[in-house]
Design a protein around this motif. Sequence first.
Motif, PDB file in Angstrom:
ATOM      1  N   ASP A  49       0.832  -1.200   0.000  1.00  0.00           N
ATOM      2  CA  ASP A  49       0.000   0.000   0.000  1.00  0.00           C
ATOM      3  C   ASP A  49       0.871   1.256   0.000  1.00  0.00           C
ATOM      4  O   ASP A  49       0.573   2.231  -0.683  1.00  0.00           O
ATOM      5  CB  ASP A  49      -0.936   0.033   1.213  1.00  0.00           C
ATOM      6  CG  ASP A  49      -2.107  -0.927   1.055  1.00  0.00           C
ATOM      7  OD1 ASP A  49      -2.333  -1.412  -0.075  1.00  0.00           O
ATOM      8  OD2 ASP A  49      -2.790  -1.192   2.058  1.00  0.00           O
ATOM      9  N   GLU A  50       1.963   1.212   0.774  1.00  0.00           N
ATOM     10  CA  GLU A  50       2.881   2.355   0.809  1.00  0.00           C
ATOM     11  C   GLU A  50       3.615   2.503  -0.520  1.00  0.00           C
ATOM     12  O   GLU A  50       3.906   3.620  -0.961  1.00  0.00           O
ATOM     13  CB  GLU A  50       3.882   2.202   1.952  1.00  0.00           C
ATOM     14  CG  GLU A  50       3.263   2.309   3.331  1.00  0.00           C
ATOM     15  CD  GLU A  50       4.289   2.048   4.417  1.00  0.00           C
ATOM     16  OE1 GLU A  50       5.240   2.845   4.535  1.00  0.00           O
ATOM     17  OE2 GLU A  50       4.159   1.029   5.127  1.00  0.00           O
ATOM     18  N   ASP A  72       1.423   4.203  -2.899  1.00  0.00           N
ATOM     19  CA  ASP A  72       1.368   5.626  -2.550  1.00  0.00           C
ATOM     20  C   ASP A  72       2.559   6.418  -3.090  1.00  0.00           C
ATOM     21  O   ASP A  72       2.560   7.648  -3.011  1.00  0.00           O
ATOM     22  CB  ASP A  72       1.278   5.803  -1.031  1.00  0.00           C
ATOM     23  CG  ASP A  72      -0.101   5.484  -0.494  1.00  0.00           C
ATOM     24  OD1 ASP A  72      -1.078   5.488  -1.277  1.00  0.00           O
ATOM     25  OD2 ASP A  72      -0.206   5.216   0.715  1.00  0.00           O
ATOM     26  N   CYS A  73       3.554   5.755  -3.652  1.00  0.00           N
ATOM     27  CA  CYS A  73       4.660   6.454  -4.295  1.00  0.00           C
ATOM     28  C   CYS A  73       4.236   7.022  -5.657  1.00  0.00           C
ATOM     29  O   CYS A  73       4.989   7.777  -6.275  1.00  0.00           O
ATOM     30  CB  CYS A  73       5.854   5.524  -4.486  1.00  0.00           C
ATOM     31  SG  CYS A  73       6.681   5.043  -2.953  1.00  0.00           S
ATOM     32  N   THR A 122       1.143   8.816  -8.320  1.00  0.00           N
ATOM     33  CA  THR A 122      -0.065   9.630  -8.383  1.00  0.00           C
ATOM     34  C   THR A 122      -1.269   8.697  -8.527  1.00  0.00           C
ATOM     35  O   THR A 122      -1.118   7.509  -8.846  1.00  0.00           O
ATOM     36  CB  THR A 122      -0.006  10.592  -9.589  1.00  0.00           C
ATOM     37  OG1 THR A 122       0.136   9.816 -10.790  1.00  0.00           O
ATOM     38  CG2 THR A 122       1.140  11.579  -9.462  1.00  0.00           C
ATOM     39  N   GLU A 123      -2.473   9.237  -8.315  1.00  0.00           N
ATOM     40  CA  GLU A 123      -3.695   8.424  -8.427  1.00  0.00           C
ATOM     41  C   GLU A 123      -3.816   7.769  -9.797  1.00  0.00           C
ATOM     42  O   GLU A 123      -4.325   6.659  -9.918  1.00  0.00           O
ATOM     43  CB  GLU A 123      -4.937   9.281  -8.150  1.00  0.00           C
ATOM     44  CG  GLU A 123      -5.131   9.621  -6.678  1.00  0.00           C
ATOM     45  CD  GLU A 123      -5.407   8.400  -5.807  1.00  0.00           C
ATOM     46  OE1 GLU A 123      -6.173   7.507  -6.228  1.00  0.00           O
ATOM     47  OE2 GLU A 123      -4.838   8.335  -4.696  1.00  0.00           O
ATOM     48  N   ARG A 147      -4.512   3.272  -9.319  1.00  0.00           N
ATOM     49  CA  ARG A 147      -4.309   2.580  -8.049  1.00  0.00           C
ATOM     50  C   ARG A 147      -4.618   1.079  -8.143  1.00  0.00           C
ATOM     51  O   ARG A 147      -3.854   0.243  -7.677  1.00  0.00           O
ATOM     52  CB  ARG A 147      -5.140   3.249  -6.957  1.00  0.00           C
ATOM     53  CG  ARG A 147      -4.817   2.703  -5.593  1.00  0.00           C
ATOM     54  CD  ARG A 147      -5.290   3.593  -4.443  1.00  0.00           C
ATOM     55  NE  ARG A 147      -4.684   3.090  -3.231  1.00  0.00           N
ATOM     56  CZ  ARG A 147      -3.591   3.551  -2.672  1.00  0.00           C
ATOM     57  NH1 ARG A 147      -2.979   4.588  -3.197  1.00  0.00           N
ATOM     58  NH2 ARG A 147      -3.092   3.009  -1.582  1.00  0.00           N
ATOM     59  N   GLU A 159      -1.978  -1.954  -7.617  1.00  0.00           N
ATOM     60  CA  GLU A 159      -2.220  -3.000  -6.614  1.00  0.00           C
ATOM     61  C   GLU A 159      -2.138  -4.385  -7.256  1.00  0.00           C
ATOM     62  O   GLU A 159      -1.602  -5.318  -6.657  1.00  0.00           O
ATOM     63  CB  GLU A 159      -3.569  -2.783  -5.932  1.00  0.00           C
ATOM     64  CG  GLU A 159      -3.554  -1.587  -4.991  1.00  0.00           C
ATOM     65  CD  GLU A 159      -4.929  -1.187  -4.477  1.00  0.00           C
ATOM     66  OE1 GLU A 159      -5.961  -1.701  -4.986  1.00  0.00           O
ATOM     67  OE2 GLU A 159      -4.976  -0.336  -3.550  1.00  0.00           O
ATOM     68  N   ALA A 167      -0.045  15.832  -1.565  1.00  0.00           N
ATOM     69  CA  ALA A 167       0.622  14.942  -0.606  1.00  0.00           C
ATOM     70  C   ALA A 167       2.138  14.898  -0.807  1.00  0.00           C
ATOM     71  O   ALA A 167       2.832  14.199  -0.079  1.00  0.00           O
ATOM     72  CB  ALA A 167       0.044  13.524  -0.714  1.00  0.00           C
ATOM     73  N   ARG A 194       5.377  12.593  -6.359  1.00  0.00           N
ATOM     74  CA  ARG A 194       5.021  11.210  -6.676  1.00  0.00           C
ATOM     75  C   ARG A 194       5.477  10.890  -8.097  1.00  0.00           C
ATOM     76  O   ARG A 194       5.713  11.781  -8.904  1.00  0.00           O
ATOM     77  CB  ARG A 194       3.501  10.996  -6.582  1.00  0.00           C
ATOM     78  CG  ARG A 194       2.893  11.262  -5.205  1.00  0.00           C
ATOM     79  CD  ARG A 194       3.332  10.226  -4.192  1.00  0.00           C
ATOM     80  NE  ARG A 194       2.692  10.361  -2.903  1.00  0.00           N
ATOM     81  CZ  ARG A 194       3.178  11.022  -1.861  1.00  0.00           C
ATOM     82  NH1 ARG A 194       4.332  11.681  -1.976  1.00  0.00           N
ATOM     83  NH2 ARG A 194       2.538  11.032  -0.707  1.00  0.00           N
TER      84      ARG A 194
END
Length: 136
Positions: free
Chosen positions: A30-31, A34-35, A37-38, A53, A57, A121, A124
Amino acid sequence: MAITGTLEDREEVRALHARYCLTIDAGRYDEWVDCFTEDGVFESPRFGKHSGRAGLERFAALHKESLGGAQVLHVVANPAFELDGASGTGTAYLVFYHCKDGRVQQSTVGYYTDKLRKTPAGWRFASRQVTILGHH
């Protein structure tokens, strides 16, 4: 290559490179996602192209399955990048070690080609493409 972007932005991009390696090697997928962008894209010759995302995943699950219980280590070297406001481009060398049964069974060398974007955030990867030397 000129030094571009603020020192703070440049340091954050360097930290992003490290976080990318540390999270995927530790199985903190998950982290790792998060590196990006969406709408981030990861592309490799071995696993193909994965977008967004959900796609990232799926790649993480494929990567985990491919390990077969091995430990892996991603090492990024020579990160070089240019930042222009809230976006940037760059490259970094990749050395990848695959360790099982007490020995390094495989090492791979190549490089990443990156598009970077500054989000609310932080910095990324908007896209990260892997080129493996000697792989067609």
